[in-house]
Design an enzyme around this catalytic site. Structure first.
Site, PDB file in Angstrom:
ATOM      1  N   THR A  35      35.562  54.741  15.191  1.00 18.00           N
ATOM      2  CA  THR A  35      35.173  54.385  13.841  1.00 18.00           C
ATOM      3  C   THR A  35      35.386  55.570  13.085  1.00 18.00           C
ATOM      4  OG1 THR A  35      33.994  52.372  14.398  1.00 18.00           O
ATOM      5  CG2 THR A  35      33.701  53.360  12.284  1.00 18.00           C
ATOM      6  N   HIS A 185      35.270  43.865  21.415  1.00 21.21           N
ATOM      7  CA  HIS A 185      34.154  44.627  21.330  1.00 21.21           C
ATOM      8  C   HIS A 185      32.754  43.862  21.672  1.00 21.21           C
ATOM      9  CE1 HIS A 185      31.407  47.744  20.253  1.00 21.21           C
ATOM     10  NE2 HIS A 185      31.893  48.403  19.066  1.00 21.21           N
ATOM     11  N   TYR A 190      26.582  44.949  18.455  1.00 17.54           N
ATOM     12  CA  TYR A 190      27.247  44.009  17.303  1.00 17.54           C
ATOM     13  C   TYR A 190      27.246  42.812  17.785  1.00 17.54           C
ATOM     14  CZ  TYR A 190      28.496  48.941  15.542  1.00 17.54           C
ATOM     15  OH  TYR A 190      28.533  49.982  15.101  1.00 17.54           O
ATOM     16  N   ARG A 237      34.805  45.739  26.067  1.00 15.61           N
ATOM     17  CA  ARG A 237      33.902  46.593  26.097  1.00 15.61           C
ATOM     18  C   ARG A 237      32.408  46.219  26.129  1.00 15.61           C
ATOM     19  NH1 ARG A 237      33.220  52.279  22.655  1.00 15.61           N
ATOM     20  NH2 ARG A 237      33.657  53.853  24.590  1.00 15.61           N
ATOM     21  N   GLY A 306      31.090  57.525  28.172  1.00 17.10           N
ATOM     22  CA  GLY A 306      29.955  57.915  27.520  1.00 17.10           C
ATOM     23  C   GLY A 306      29.573  59.203  28.050  1.00 17.10           C
ATOM     24  N   GLY A 307      29.841  60.205  27.310  1.00 19.70           N
ATOM     25  CA  GLY A 307      29.530  61.682  27.426  1.00 19.70           C
ATOM     26  C   GLY A 307      30.339  62.294  28.800  1.00 19.70           C
TER      27      GLY A 307
END
EC number: 1.3.1.42
Length: 374
Positions: A35, A185, A190, A237, A306-307
């Site tokens: 985003t 998503h 969400y 996802r 993730g990282g």
């Protein structure tokens, strides 16, 4: 020199080719959906053409930023939509630019659910969710402003098919805009995640209670989208272990496993999962859980996010823990990230303060590539 480069490429697991269904990927470094809040009035802008094309490599896989499926799906300033003809037309040149450089481009379709307030909703109505439970105010990414959320309105059973249909139509619109497929998503607190997580979903009807009931909405969306555009163009996802926006689950491993086993029935292209160590935004936590049970159970392509760094991304691919690795912040700051990984070149540092500003250049298309700094 070419020989040396060819050898170097082979020794970097992230830089090996991969066949994802009908798509031949030249490497495994994926642009994660990010985003950026630069689609003024929900319409994608011409400056996104440069942004996405900078991050495209031949045979590279890119996932577009979260894109609203309807006028009730929005919860942030200037995030793009794909529910109108104007949206579709605005996406076309962006998609064309990615294709011109040989990229594969999926649109992430999204409904924020209760992560919204009246100001983003049509006729200033309450946001919709599986629940009437509100979210506490949260500090925005800039560390100064506070985001406030309007208590949501619980969807009736009769309304849910309409929301499923919004996802179906968004997928159809994405194909009309030229995208190669869509990513649903279902992560990060969400709407779809709100239904799935037992710390949010307090329904007593067929969409609440048991694990199967809580996943019913998600799987109805998958089914509708797969039937509309073909399962070989659909990914999802998921973040079963994450607790974003007060959306945690008491048994995340059971949730993740149930979902991937259910997804197998629809034959969708990929499952994109957030590592358990990324329980909250931007923080890597020590964690005993792993995605391996989900990875082993899912029959399609598996993407982890993730990282990740270059090192642990290579390790994850080399050890078979994932097929592809999605990079967010590092790809944001390094438009030529796959090339940098290939050469083991130093990386530009990202500037968190410009992640969500509305400037069409600064912190968006002005991160240098290796060629521009040579």
């Amino acid at each position: 020199m070419e020989m040396v480069n060819a050898e170097a490429k082979q020794s970097v697991p992230l830089l090996t080719p991969y066949k994802m269904g009908r798509f031949n990927l030249s490497h495994r470094v994926v642009l994660a959906p990010l985003t950026r809040q630069k689609s003024y009035g929900s319409v994608p802008q011409p400056h996104a053409i440069l942004y996405y094309s900078q991050r495209t490599s031949p045979g590279g896989f890119l996932i577009a930023e979260a894109t609203g499926v309807s006028d009730t799906a929005q919860g942030y300033p200037d995030t793009p939509g794909i529910w109108t003809k104007e949206h579709v037309e605005a996406w076309k040149p962006i998609v064309d630019a990615v294709h011109a450089k040989g990229g594969i481009f999926f649109c992430q379709i999204w409904h924020v659910g209760r992560v919204s307030n009246r100001g983003f909703q049509p006729r200033r109505q309450a946001p919709i969710s599986c629940t009437g439970k509100p979210i506490m105010p949260q500090m925005r990414a800039n560390g100064i402003d506070e985001a406030r959320f309007t208590p949501p309105r619980r969807l009736s059973i009769e309304e849910i098919p309409g929301i499923v249909n919004d996802f179906r139509l968004a997928a159809r619109n994405a194909m009309e805009a030229g995208f190669d497929g869509v990513e649903i998503h279902g992560a990060h607190g969400y709407l779809i995640d709100q239904f799935m997580k037992d710390k949010v979903n307090d329904r007593t009807d067929e969409y609440g209670g048991s694990l199967q009931n809580r996943c019913k909405f998600a799987l109805e969306v998958v089914d509708a989208v797969a039937k509309e555009i073909g399962p070989d163009r659909v990914g999802i996802r998921l973040s079963p272990f994450a607790d974003y926006m007060e959306s945690g689950d008491t048994n995340p491993e059971a949730l993740g496993l149930y979902m991937v086993e259910s997804l197998n029935k629809y034959g969708i292209l990929y499952c994109h999962m957030i590592e358990p160590r990324m329980k909250t935004v931007g923080e890597i936590a020590a964690c005993s859980h792993t995605l391996m049970p989900m990875r082993e159970a899912f029959k399609g392509t598996f993407i982890s996010a993730g990282g990740f760094t270059r090192e642990d991304g290579n390790e994850a691919v080399a050890k078979g823990r994932t097929d592809l690795v999605a990079y967010g912040r590092w790809f944001l700051a390094n438009p030529d990230l796959p090339k940098r990984f290939q050469l083991d070149a130093p990386l530009n540092k990202y500037n968190r303060s410009t992640f969500y500003t509305s400037d069409p250049v600064v912190g968006y298309t002005d991160y240098p590539s290796l060629e521009s700094t040579a």
